[in-house]
Design an enzyme around this catalytic site. Structure first.
Site, PDB file in Angstrom:
ATOM      1  N   ASP A   3      85.260  28.771  34.684  1.00 25.61           N
ATOM      2  CA  ASP A   3      85.062  27.439  34.259  1.00 25.61           C
ATOM      3  C   ASP A   3      84.971  27.544  32.588  1.00 25.61           C
ATOM      4  O   ASP A   3      84.174  28.231  31.932  1.00 25.61           O
ATOM      5  CB  ASP A   3      83.341  27.039  34.819  1.00 25.61           C
ATOM      6  CG  ASP A   3      83.239  25.653  34.580  1.00 25.61           C
ATOM      7  OD1 ASP A   3      84.038  24.968  34.300  1.00 25.61           O
ATOM      8  OD2 ASP A   3      82.125  25.260  34.917  1.00 25.61           O
ATOM      9  N   ASP A  38      89.321  21.737  34.098  1.00 28.85           N
ATOM     10  CA  ASP A  38      88.875  22.826  33.280  1.00 28.85           C
ATOM     11  C   ASP A  38      88.204  24.048  34.133  1.00 28.85           C
ATOM     12  O   ASP A  38      87.390  24.759  33.756  1.00 28.85           O
ATOM     13  CB  ASP A  38      87.858  22.421  32.334  1.00 28.85           C
ATOM     14  CG  ASP A  38      86.569  21.765  32.887  1.00 28.85           C
ATOM     15  OD1 ASP A  38      86.564  21.506  34.251  1.00 28.85           O
ATOM     16  OD2 ASP A  38      85.774  21.636  32.368  1.00 28.85           O
ATOM     17  N   GLU A  39      88.474  24.080  35.523  1.00 25.36           N
ATOM     18  CA  GLU A  39      87.972  25.229  36.250  1.00 25.36           C
ATOM     19  C   GLU A  39      88.834  25.517  37.398  1.00 25.36           C
ATOM     20  O   GLU A  39      89.568  24.654  38.003  1.00 25.36           O
ATOM     21  CB  GLU A  39      86.618  24.544  36.993  1.00 25.36           C
ATOM     22  CG  GLU A  39      86.418  23.567  37.658  1.00 25.36           C
ATOM     23  CD  GLU A  39      85.111  22.994  38.230  1.00 25.36           C
ATOM     24  OE1 GLU A  39      84.385  23.703  38.423  1.00 25.36           O
ATOM     25  OE2 GLU A  39      84.722  21.957  38.084  1.00 25.36           O
TER      26      GLU A  39
END
Lengths: 425, 366
Positions: free
Chosen positions: A21, A116-117
């Site tokens: 993350d 974003d992960e």
């Protein structure tokens, strides 16, 4: 860096799920691209000039209690010296794609869960604690070296626990939760921290007197099924620390590169529109060159003040990614039809993406070198350090003037007619 | 004005005129045909503002005058008339076409609204004009026109360059990815370097067939003339890049001699396997053997082997097959010479016996 020790020296896990993350992703990308923002509180606003909501903020700003979703006004009350940056979704998508490629070096089983992960699924012969920690560190190192961004990593046997773990060790942390530790791990975890349980569900659970996952386990599954249906059953399992153990692999190859921009005010100033078009072409070109892609379909989108749209694309028999060719072609598409209304939004995209391309006989090697130099300067000192001269018009008209260096982009004596027939220099 | 004219003669000229009349005229008057009375006939004129065509038809004529008649309908009607002799009478604002059994009346357009047309360069000096057979020009056009990319944003690439030095005439076209050059011997002292627009190149073969034409030119205009027909065209502005610089010198390179027909057929089969995006053929030159393959993730792959004359070191180049096919289709030679240097430098192609037609293609970067 925080890690949670376990009491067993060796972990029994064989197949592990790793959740990566990114920390304060949008704000960190802006900081990485523009080093002058590093270590400062940064608000990333929406990409349109009219948005006044904080889409993301840096950790420096979070310290003051600023949260994403606040209005900029509220945020500035808490943190008056924050720097507001206009968001660049396309830039984040690119960075995200690059991170994905880095993750793919560790295993093919990578799922891009959101921008974003991501989840990685790995089979390990020796899943000792030390080994896993070493693996997490090398992932972090690879990402940091190539993007200057930090991330938090949670490792467990399923997606749910891995994600909770990475959330708990933010920022820049590593947390490893072995299958045998899950019971203990979930016991005192607030239900609101479980991914999949939103604020409304948390409220319902709180009303039932449930605050921690440990409490859920004492209740029968039938109660949840009765109250919340299938969803209730899922929640019951989630609070037990159970979740998916497989990742869904998808290809992140881009289909197109595009940028669009909503003008501060609707305008019929052709010079301003051209200037914006030039900036968007410059942004598209820069991203494509960075990733080594070429495209041959230019698409221009205009939205008029009455919200009607004009979208037109044209396919060319050759591939390109230099700003000037994108701009010229986009310009000739845009001016192919008369523009009668005031314009609200301008967009340019390049598709027909390919890494292989047809070279030109009249290669302008000087220009190729110039673009290379320009790109590397912009990479080092921030994206708007060197840019085509025509972009100055927008900067002067619409934005606070910043110290910049502009270069002349062919000769632009008269706008808009002549730029279509000038020879590139 | 009253004219009696032979239908076939008139139709021949109207055919040419119809190529110039714009289908959607920007200025209404350009949708018409200007008919001007002369001593032994009439001149017909049409223009699309870039090209202007004037052509003469002999006929019996009384009371000379000038009228502007709606182009499309007039031509269509003349085509449908069965009689060999056509009588056209013009009065104040109408033209009547009639015989015993029919009568048609065309409302005339206002001749004063017709745009002012460029003048012919009658007094062109020798250094500003030369004669050439249209068969030669037609051949040159055929071998260059396919290189033009009509969508090219740089205007000077949307046409062919004509360059005459001493007794050679060069015609060059390029879309910046490949280039075609044809050289012909043409008598005359004149020197010229002009860019003809694609539209002129497309119209030329439809208007001039099998005759000698005289070309005269000024800074921004070319006049192509035969006895009865005059075509005036604007030229494209801009500096055509130095094409001789991109033609590789032959002595440095490896050269293969390949049978044209065999090469063409293999490439055509291979290109069936290419989707637009992956249109690239890998050509591997070995000793007396050319191995070509294509791979497309969408449709599959293909490989072809042909024997060639080649003695140089092994070399692999990647080309857009269409670029090579278009040359092979126009070269009309049994064998071609394929010269190359390395995978990022242009390759040169020409007929084995014919040095007049030269083709340069840039490989693809992979």
């Amino acid at each position: 860096m925080e890690t949670r020790q376990d009491s067993y020296g060796r972990l029994k896990m064989k197949k592990v799920i790793i959740h990566v993350d990114m920390d304060a992703f949008f704000a960190s990308v802006e900081q990485a691209l523009n080093p002058s923002l590093k270590g400062k509180p940064v608000f990333v606003s929406g990409n349109t000039a009219r948005d006044s909501v904080i889409a993301a903020c840096s950790y420096e700003a979070k310290k003051y209690g600023v949260k994403s979703g606040m209005s900029i006004f509220e945020g500035l009350n808490l943190c008056p010296h924050a720097i507001i940056v206009r968001g660049n979704p396309e830039r984040y998508i690119d960075t995200s794609r690059r991170i994905f490629h880095i993750l793919q070096r560790f295993t093919e089983m990578v799922e891009l869960y959101s921008i974003d992960e991501g989840f990685l699924e790995m089979e390990l012969d020796n899943a000792s604690y030390e080994n896993l920690r070493h693996l997490a560190l090398s992932i972090k190192k690879a990402i940091y070296q190539e993007t200057s961004l930090t991330c938090s990593i949670g490792i467990s046997c399923n997606k749910t626990v891995a994600k909770i773990a990475s959330d708990l060790c933010k920022p820049d942390g590593i947390m490893i939760v072995d299958e045998s530790q899950i019971y203990q791990f979930m016991e005192n975890l607030p239900v609101k921290d479980v991914p999949g349980i939103g604020p409304r569900m948390t409220e319902y659970l709180n009303l039932m007197g449930i605050e921690f996952c440990g409490q859920v386990r004492k209740l029968p599954v039938s109660l949840f099924r009765e109250k919340f249906g299938i969803r209730g059953e899922e929640i019951w399992h989630l609070c037990h620390g159970r979740g998916e153990t497989k990742v869904t692999v998808q290809s992140p190859e881009p289909k197109s590169f595009g940028h669009s921009y909503t003008l501060m005010q609707d305008t019929d100033d052709m010079n301003l529109i051209l200037s914006v078009l030039c900036r968007l072409s410059h942004q598209v070109g820069m991203r494509m060159r960075e990733e080594g892609y070429y495209g041959n379909v230019v698409c221009v989108t205009l939205r008029y003040s009455d919200f009607s749209s004009f979208t037109k694309r044209k396919t060319y028999p050759f591939w390109f990614n230099d700003d000037q060719t994108i701009f010229r072609n986009a310009g000739s598409i845009m001016f192919a039809e008369p523009i009668s209304e005031k314009i609200r939004l301008v967009g340019v995209s390049l598709s027909g993406i390919h890494k292989r391309y047809q070279m030109s006989l009249f290669r302008n090697e000087k220009r190729e070198i110039m673009l290379k130099v320009m790109d590397s300067i912009n990479k080092k000192y921030g994206t708007d350090t060197v840019f085509p001269c025509l972009m100055l018009y927008e900067k002067i008209r619409c934005l606070p003037v910043k110290k910049t260096h502009a270069f002349i982009f062919g000769e632009l004596k008269k706008i808009p007619n002549s730029f279509l027939s000038e020879q590139p220099e | 004005m009253e004219i009696v004219i032979e239908k076939e003669k008139l139709l021949d000229e109207l055919e040419k005129i119809s190529k110039i009349i714009p289908s959607k005229p920007l200025i209404g008057a350009t949708g018409g045909i200007m008919i001007e009375g002369r001593k032994d006939g009439v001149t017909l004129t049409s223009t699309d503002l870039q090209l202007t065509l004037r052509t003469f038809v002999e006929c019996d004529i009384k009371d000379k005058s000038t009228v502007l008649i709606p182009g499309k309908n007039f031509i269509s009607l003349i085509k449908k008339i069965p009689e060999q002799q056509i009588r056209i009478t013009t009065k104040e604002n109408s033209a009547v076409i009639n015989n015993k059994s029919f009568q048609y009346k065309f409302l005339l357009m206002n001749a004063e609204e017709y745009p002012k047309l460029p003048a012919e360069r009658d007094g062109a000096t020798e250094s500003e004009s030369f004669m050439v057979s249209s068969a030669i020009l037609l051949d040159m056009i055929k071998k260059t026109v396919y290189c033009i990319n009509p969508d090219e944003p740089r205007m000077y690439f949307r046409g062919v360059l004509i360059e005459k030095k001493n007794n050679t005439l060069n015609m060059v076209a390029t879309d910046t990815r490949r280039l075609s050059l044809v050289k012909k011997d043409v008598q005359g002292e004149s020197k010229v370097k002009i860019i003809l627009p694609l539209r002129l190149i497309e119209v030329f073969p439809l208007i001039f067939k099998e005759t000698d034409v005289s070309l005269s030119f000024s800074k921004n205009q070319i006049t192509i003339k035969t006895e009865r027909t005059t075509l005036i065209s604007q030229l494209l502005e801009g500096e055509f890049p130095d094409y001789e610089k991109v033609i590789p010198a032959s002595n440095k390179q490896g050269t293969a001699i390949i049978k044209t027909e065999e090469f063409l057929q293999s490439l055509e089969r291979l290109s069936l396997m290419s989707s637009e995006k992956f249109g690239s053929v890998r050509m591997n030159f070995r000793k007396n053997l050319l191995v070509m393959n294509i791979e497309s993730p969408d449709s599959g792959s293909g490989e072809e082997k042909i024997s060639i004359e080649y003695a140089g070191p092994e070399n692999t180049l990647v080309f857009n097959p269409d670029y090579i096919i278009q040359f092979l289709k126009t070269v009309s030679q049994e064998h071609i010479e394929f010269s190359f240097q390395d995978p990022v430098k242009p390759a040169k192609l020409c007929g084995k016996e014919d040095r007049e037609y030269l083709y340069v293609a840039m490989p693809m970067k992979t």
